[in-house]
Design a protein around this motif. Structure first.
Motif, PDB file in Angstrom:
ATOM      1  N   SER A  11       0.856  -1.171   0.000  1.00 36.65           N
ATOM      2  CA  SER A  11       0.000   0.000   0.000  1.00 36.65           C
ATOM      3  C   SER A  11       0.899   1.230   0.000  1.00 36.65           C
ATOM      4  CB  SER A  11      -0.893  -0.016   1.245  1.00 36.65           C
ATOM      5  OG  SER A  11      -1.581   1.200   1.353  1.00 36.65           O
ATOM      6  N   GLY A  14      -2.496   5.202   0.174  1.00 34.93           N
ATOM      7  CA  GLY A  14      -3.873   4.731   0.076  1.00 34.93           C
ATOM      8  C   GLY A  14      -4.416   4.552   1.475  1.00 34.93           C
ATOM      9  N   CYS A  15      -5.599   3.948   1.562  1.00 35.03           N
ATOM     10  CA  CYS A  15      -6.240   3.841   2.871  1.00 35.03           C
ATOM     11  C   CYS A  15      -6.285   2.414   3.371  1.00 35.03           C
ATOM     12  CB  CYS A  15      -7.654   4.411   2.812  1.00 35.03           C
ATOM     13  SG  CYS A  15      -8.831   3.330   1.985  1.00 35.03           S
ATOM     14  N   PHE A  16      -5.687   1.472   2.599  1.00 33.82           N
ATOM     15  CA  PHE A  16      -5.705   0.067   2.977  1.00 33.82           C
ATOM     16  C   PHE A  16      -7.018  -0.601   2.582  1.00 33.82           C
ATOM     17  CE2 PHE A  16      -3.913  -3.376   5.583  1.00 33.82           C
ATOM     18  CZ  PHE A  16      -2.579  -3.128   5.416  1.00 33.82           C
ATOM     19  N   GLY A  17      -7.951   0.155   2.042  1.00 29.85           N
ATOM     20  CA  GLY A  17      -9.253  -0.399   1.678  1.00 29.85           C
ATOM     21  C   GLY A  17      -9.150  -1.463   0.598  1.00 29.85           C
ATOM     22  N   MET A  20      -8.208  -4.573   2.223  1.00 32.47           N
ATOM     23  CA  MET A  20      -9.375  -5.101   2.940  1.00 32.47           C
ATOM     24  C   MET A  20     -10.334  -5.785   1.964  1.00 32.47           C
ATOM     25  SD  MET A  20      -9.099  -4.590   6.126  1.00 32.47           S
ATOM     26  CE  MET A  20      -7.397  -4.937   5.793  1.00 32.47           C
ATOM     27  N   SER A  21     -10.521  -5.169   0.810  1.00 33.76           N
ATOM     28  CA  SER A  21     -11.438  -5.739  -0.164  1.00 33.76           C
ATOM     29  C   SER A  21     -10.891  -7.060  -0.699  1.00 33.76           C
ATOM     30  CB  SER A  21     -11.660  -4.744  -1.306  1.00 33.76           C
ATOM     31  OG  SER A  21     -12.807  -5.069  -2.023  1.00 33.76           O
ATOM     32  N   LEU A  23      -9.193  -9.134   1.109  1.00 34.07           N
ATOM     33  CA  LEU A  23      -9.533 -10.106   2.157  1.00 34.07           C
ATOM     34  C   LEU A  23     -11.023 -10.442   2.159  1.00 34.07           C
ATOM     35  CD1 LEU A  23      -7.353  -8.914   5.172  1.00 34.07           C
ATOM     36  CD2 LEU A  23      -6.945 -10.867   3.672  1.00 34.07           C
ATOM     37  N   ASP A  24     -11.816  -9.586   1.529  1.00 34.97           N
ATOM     38  CA  ASP A  24     -13.253  -9.864   1.438  1.00 34.97           C
ATOM     39  C   ASP A  24     -13.569 -11.038   0.511  1.00 34.97           C
ATOM     40  OD1 ASP A  24     -14.173  -8.043   3.266  1.00 34.97           O
ATOM     41  OD2 ASP A  24     -14.535  -6.444   1.815  1.00 34.97           O
ATOM     42  N   ASP A  26     -13.053 -13.680   1.499  1.00 37.79           N
ATOM     43  CA  ASP A  26     -13.533 -14.560   2.582  1.00 37.79           C
ATOM     44  C   ASP A  26     -12.965 -15.982   2.466  1.00 37.79           C
ATOM     45  OD1 ASP A  26     -14.998 -12.372   3.513  1.00 37.79           O
ATOM     46  OD2 ASP A  26     -16.782 -12.957   2.400  1.00 37.79           O
ATOM     47  N   LEU A  29     -10.057 -17.415   0.455  1.00 39.83           N
ATOM     48  CA  LEU A  29      -8.651 -17.318   0.864  1.00 39.83           C
ATOM     49  C   LEU A  29      -8.014 -18.705   0.972  1.00 39.83           C
ATOM     50  CD1 LEU A  29      -8.320 -14.759   3.806  1.00 39.83           C
ATOM     51  CD2 LEU A  29      -6.962 -14.775   1.706  1.00 39.83           C
ATOM     52  N   PRO A  42       1.644  -6.361   3.460  1.00 43.02           N
ATOM     53  CA  PRO A  42       1.311  -5.995   4.847  1.00 43.02           C
ATOM     54  C   PRO A  42       0.815  -7.201   5.652  1.00 43.02           C
ATOM     55  CG  PRO A  42       0.331  -4.452   3.300  1.00 43.02           C
ATOM     56  CD  PRO A  42       0.876  -5.593   2.485  1.00 43.02           C
ATOM     57  N   LEU A  43       0.505  -8.287   4.974  1.00 48.54           N
ATOM     58  CA  LEU A  43       0.004  -9.477   5.676  1.00 48.54           C
ATOM     59  C   LEU A  43       1.134 -10.415   6.096  1.00 48.54           C
ATOM     60  CD1 LEU A  43      -2.978 -10.232   3.286  1.00 48.54           C
ATOM     61  CD2 LEU A  43      -3.074  -9.073   5.491  1.00 48.54           C
ATOM     62  N   CYS A 149     -13.141   1.749  -5.952  1.00 50.75           N
ATOM     63  CA  CYS A 149     -12.715   2.424  -4.723  1.00 50.75           C
ATOM     64  C   CYS A 149     -13.439   1.802  -3.541  1.00 50.75           C
ATOM     65  CB  CYS A 149     -12.956   3.926  -4.778  1.00 50.75           C
ATOM     66  SG  CYS A 149     -12.368   4.783  -3.293  1.00 50.75           S
ATOM     67  N   PRO A 150     -12.986   0.622  -3.084  1.00 54.30           N
ATOM     68  CA  PRO A 150     -11.967  -0.225  -3.716  1.00 54.30           C
ATOM     69  C   PRO A 150     -12.596  -1.139  -4.765  1.00 54.30           C
ATOM     70  CG  PRO A 150     -12.701  -1.194  -1.662  1.00 54.30           C
ATOM     71  CD  PRO A 150     -13.472   0.082  -1.815  1.00 54.30           C
TER      72      PRO A 150
ATOM     73  N   ARG B  28       2.209  -6.219   9.278  1.00 58.09           N
ATOM     74  CA  ARG B  28       0.956  -6.676   9.882  1.00 58.09           C
ATOM     75  C   ARG B  28       0.322  -5.608  10.778  1.00 58.09           C
ATOM     76  NH1 ARG B  28       1.767 -11.377  12.924  1.00 58.09           N
ATOM     77  NH2 ARG B  28       4.014 -11.342  12.641  1.00 58.09           N
ATOM     78  N   ARG B  56      -0.901  12.629   4.341  1.00 55.62           N
ATOM     79  CA  ARG B  56      -1.847  12.737   3.224  1.00 55.62           C
ATOM     80  C   ARG B  56      -2.569  14.074   3.147  1.00 55.62           C
ATOM     81  NH1 ARG B  56      -5.455   7.687   3.270  1.00 55.62           N
ATOM     82  NH2 ARG B  56      -5.013   7.684   5.473  1.00 55.62           N
ATOM     83  N   ARG B  76     -12.447   7.770   3.400  1.00 52.62           N
ATOM     84  CA  ARG B  76     -11.263   7.324   2.653  1.00 52.62           C
ATOM     85  C   ARG B  76      -9.969   7.544   3.442  1.00 52.62           C
ATOM     86  NH1 ARG B  76     -15.934   6.936  -0.505  1.00 52.62           N
ATOM     87  NH2 ARG B  76     -15.503   5.576  -2.253  1.00 52.62           N
ATOM     88  N   LEU B  77     -10.086   8.089   4.645  1.00 49.67           N
ATOM     89  CA  LEU B  77      -8.939   8.057   5.560  1.00 49.67           C
ATOM     90  C   LEU B  77      -8.498   6.619   5.781  1.00 49.67           C
ATOM     91  CD1 LEU B  77     -10.191  10.438   8.362  1.00 49.67           C
ATOM     92  CD2 LEU B  77      -7.940  10.599   7.348  1.00 49.67           C
ATOM     93  N   GLY B  79      -9.500   2.273   5.097  1.00 51.94           N
ATOM     94  CA  GLY B  79     -10.302   1.188   4.548  1.00 51.94           C
ATOM     95  C   GLY B  79     -10.636   0.128   5.578  1.00 51.94           C
ATOM     96  N   VAL B 164     -12.015 -15.782   9.633  1.00 53.69           N
ATOM     97  CA  VAL B 164     -12.442 -15.280   8.324  1.00 53.69           C
ATOM     98  C   VAL B 164     -13.956 -15.070   8.309  1.00 53.69           C
ATOM     99  CG1 VAL B 164     -12.720 -15.970   5.897  1.00 53.69           C
ATOM    100  CG2 VAL B 164     -10.490 -16.218   7.022  1.00 53.69           C
ATOM    101  N   ARG B 167     -15.116 -12.040  10.523  1.00 50.96           N
ATOM    102  CA  ARG B 167     -14.906 -10.777   9.820  1.00 50.96           C
ATOM    103  C   ARG B 167     -15.927 -10.621   8.699  1.00 50.96           C
ATOM    104  NH1 ARG B 167     -12.257  -9.226   5.179  1.00 50.96           N
ATOM    105  NH2 ARG B 167     -12.052  -6.969   5.140  1.00 50.96           N
ATOM    106  N   ARG B 181     -19.342  -3.111   1.323  1.00 53.24           N
ATOM    107  CA  ARG B 181     -18.536  -3.516   2.480  1.00 53.24           C
ATOM    108  C   ARG B 181     -17.527  -2.442   2.872  1.00 53.24           C
ATOM    109  NH1 ARG B 181     -16.517  -9.689   2.440  1.00 53.24           N
ATOM    110  NH2 ARG B 181     -18.473 -10.738   2.910  1.00 53.24           N
ATOM    111  N   ILE B 182     -16.941  -1.782   1.877  1.00 50.70           N
ATOM    112  CA  ILE B 182     -15.926  -0.766   2.164  1.00 50.70           C
ATOM    113  C   ILE B 182     -16.333   0.525   1.459  1.00 50.70           C
ATOM    114  CG2 ILE B 182     -13.487  -0.123   1.858  1.00 50.70           C
ATOM    115  CD1 ILE B 182     -13.088  -3.324   1.788  1.00 50.70           C
ATOM    116  N   SER B 464      -2.769   4.140   8.569  1.00 50.32           N
ATOM    117  CA  SER B 464      -3.493   4.824   7.490  1.00 50.32           C
ATOM    118  C   SER B 464      -4.257   6.007   8.068  1.00 50.32           C
ATOM    119  CB  SER B 464      -4.495   3.881   6.817  1.00 50.32           C
ATOM    120  OG  SER B 464      -3.856   2.755   6.304  1.00 50.32           O
TER     121      SER B 464
END
Lengths: 179, 503
Positions: A11, A14-17, A20-21, A23-24, A26, A29, A42-43, A149-150, B28, B56, B76-77, B79, B164, B167, B181-182, B464
């Motif tokens: 990343s 960005g916002c990490f979104g 996250m998406s 990882l969505d 689900d 994975l 980052p994982l 986005c995302p 992580r 940012r 958007r700060l 995700g 999983v 979440r 979701r996001i 972030s």
């Protein structure tokens, strides 16, 4: 057993979104884990990207460290994918391009609510800022662009499945959108 | 306690006697940060710092935008906790249209709470299972190839898969309420943009009983890990601090809306039912030269004594009780564990995070039975104002959004204190504690250095979020173009004046 596909992700601004998406996906994975191994991400705890099949870049480029990381990815990844609005066009953080950096500085130091010990941090450990937030394709060659986005989890799944199988990814129209 | 390690003796630095070791990037965690150590010839740690290396600029660039864009823009700060930013901004713009929290229609209030319980549930599950569980299941100094969620899924498939799915459920709650979701859209000034349909409500009801059971299992797992590694878990990265959080008027744990409570190291209440709209009097933020993240502190106590911790540990420590039965039983057990009024163990963040995970699951379960969720009375109106302040307990702690607008509804001023920023001093103290107690004087191997990250990860820092701010930039800016060529230099002279070009 065939060698696993190596994927690196990072990343930038960005916002990490997007991560996250990703990882969505689900429970998918688990399926992915059968065929994919993660390099720098980052994982994981791998700090520097090694030779990889696929690199995923989230976020735009806002400082010298982002430039460095992006170039390291390009040098090591056979396929480089710009993931999400920030990587593709700078996204929301690129709104700062409408302001001069000086104005940001002056605004914060003269007018910040509750700011104590006003000073401008000045340390060799802090990377230098770019004048503008930039999309990744202005810095290195990008092979694919994953919009959103995302991008939704289904976009990630569709794209990664294609790339892993050696196909060109294509998206149905309903998955190609900003929001 | 370990603040002497913030800055090494300048004479040693000047003599070039110290060697630098960096953990870069801290992995992580969400976002960008690095840890640097300066070591002397005997490998004794002389300096340890957590640097936040990105910025940012949200507080500046949202100026000039109409206020109703804020809840969508500022999420958007982040995700990971976009809903928390979405709702904190929404609560601020409620005030801009003259609606106070008590005047929100019950349906809107409950939908927002449901949305936020989904947010906290998914974020806590993500943090524990996807990011931190490799440390807790494989050990802090395990081999690098093990330290990721894929290895957890391979070696502990049941635990990994439950994480999983926990979440996933939180994300599905968010999707049902906000459409995505996001970065979905749900909250608007004065209320919410749509009710839950009966189908959406019934879809969420199908799995909630199972989610409560899995949340209880996650809590049992973390409790077992913690209590079977005593006293190590009680001491690792542990610092005695003050705690800040919201509570309900009756002292119950609160994640969506309440007054500010601060307790000190002994559990004495310093501040209670404090109006968050007066936060500028309560908290100031100090700038330091070596990081982009500020250091908030309680104004009344000053910067040396006034720093505090926020987040699950603060909330569970501070509250008098939790208003869902299983989480309350877990809280009682947790508090009994330490024998003190306050639990200071930094690794207890994980424990309290799972208590809250269970609380969220229980709260969602009871909310889904509330008929108000299906009501279409969703928006309140009032008299326009020019200033609005919103607060929420984000997964990582108390979050403040503060906006001013002009007569044309355009944002003229913004201030954000994000949760992770409030933990800045504490994270640095914990890093220094680990550096001093566990690393100093040893040959620093990669697995050993992971201890520093374990300490930071306990806080679940969202870098972030923490890199949103302007006002924390280097003294000398070099502006480089896309090819890395220097195009300009900006230098701040001692007069405070900014000069372009060479020195």
């Amino acid at each position: 057993m065939a060698a696993k596909i190596k994927i690196a992700t990072t990343s930038l601004a960005g916002c990490f979104g997007c991560h996250m998406s990703f990882l969505d996906i689900d429970e998918r994975l688990l399926k992915l884990a059968d065929v994919v191994e993660f390099d720098r991400s980052p994982l994981t705890d791998i700090e520097h990207c090694g030779p990889c099949d696929i690199g995923l870049i989230e976020g735009g480029v806002c400082n010298s460290e982002n430039v460095h990381v992006l170039r390291e990815f390009r040098a090591n990844c056979k396929i480089l994918v710009a993931v999400g609005a920030c990587a593709i066009n700078g996204g929301l953080p690129a709104l700062r391009n409408f302001f001069k950096l000086e104005d940001c500085l002056l605004e914060a130091y003269q007018d910040g609510i509750g700011v104590d010990n006003p000073q401008i941090p000045n340390d060799p450990e802090l990377p230098l800022l770019l004048d503008k937030v930039r999309p990744v394709h202005e810095i290195v060659k990008i092979d694919y662009f994953m919009p959103g986005c995302p991008p939704s989890a289904d976009v990630f799944w569709s794209y990664l499945s294609a790339l892993i199988e050696g196909r060109d990814p294509t998206l149905p129209y309903e998955l190609v959108h900003y929001d | 306690m370990y603040e002497h390690l913030e800055t090494a003796d300048p004479a040693l630095v000047a003599a070039g006697k110290l060697k630098r070791v960096a953990v870069d990037p801290v992995s992580r965690v969400e976002g960008h940060g690095k840890v640097t150590l300066l070591l002397d010839e005997d490998n004794k740690v002389q300096q340890a710092r957590l640097h936040i290396v990105e910025f940012r600029g949200f507080e500046k660039f949202i100026q000039g935008r109409p206020y109703w864009e804020l809840p969508v823009m500022v999420q958007r700060l982040c995700g990971i906790c976009p809903v928390s930013h979405h709702l904190a901004a929404a609560k601020a713009i409620d005030q801009l249209v003259g609606v106070d929290p008590a005047n929100l229609p019950p349906a809107a209030d409950k939908l927002r709470r449901l949305l936020h319980f989904g947010q906290v549930l998914q974020s806590h599950a993500l943090h524990f299972f996807h990011l931190s569980s490799p440390d807790l299941l494989f050990g802090f100094e395990s081999e690098i190839g093990k330290r990721n969620v894929m290895a957890v899924l391979a070696d502990y498939p049941d635990i990994g898969l439950q994480g999983v799915k926990l979440r996933k459920y939180g994300q599905e709650v968010i999707r049902m309420v906000s459409g995505k979701r996001i970065h979905g859209t749900g909250a608007i000034a004065g209320g919410m943009n749509k009710a839950l349909t009966k189908e959406e409500r019934d879809y969420l009801k199908q799995d909630i009983a199972q989610i409560v059971i899995w949340a209880q299992a996650a809590l049992q797992l973390v409790t077992k890990v913690h209590t079977s590694h005593l006293p190590y878990y009680d001491n690792f990265a542990t610092i005695r601090s003050k705690y800040l959080s919201l509570t309900k008027p009756n002292g119950a744990l609160e994640l969506y809306h309440g007054g500010i409570r601060v307790k000190d190291e002994q559990g004495e209440t310093l501040v209670d039912h404090y109006d968050y709209c007066d936060y500028p009097e309560l908290i100031r933020e100090e700038v330091r030269s070596w990081t982009y993240m500020k250091f908030p502190y309680l104004t009344s106590l000053g910067k040396a004594e006034g720093w505090y911790r926020v987040g699950p540990l603060a909330r569970v420590n501070n509250c008098d009780f939790i208003d869902t039965p299983q989480a309350e039983a877990a809280r009682v057990e947790f508090k009994r564990h330490s024998g003190e009024a306050m639990v200071h163990s930094t690794l207890a963040f994980h424990w309290t995070r799972m208590i809250e995970l269970l609380h969220c699951a229980e709260s969602i379960q009871s909310l889904l039975d509330d008929p108000d969720l299906l009501s279409n009375d969703l928006v309140a109106k009032g008299e326009k104002r020019q200033e609005g302040i919103g607060v929420i307990e984000a997964p990582r702690g108390t979050l403040f959004h503060h906006y001013q607008i002009d007569e044309n509804d355009i944002v003229t001023k913004a201030n954000l204190i994000v949760s992770t920023t409030s933990n800045n001093t504490a994270m640095n103290e914990s890093v220094r504690q680990v550096a001093a107690e566990y690393l100093s004087g040893r040959e620093l191997t990669e697995p050993l250095l992971n201890n520093l990250e374990v300490a930071i990860r306990a806080y679940d820092p969202c870098l972030s979020c923490a890199t949103h701010a302007v006002g924390k930039m280097p003294l000398q800016l070099e502006l480089v173009d896309a090819d890395g060529k220097l195009v300009d230099k900006l230098i701040r002279h001692s007069s405070g004046e900014f000069i372009h070009g060479s020195e």
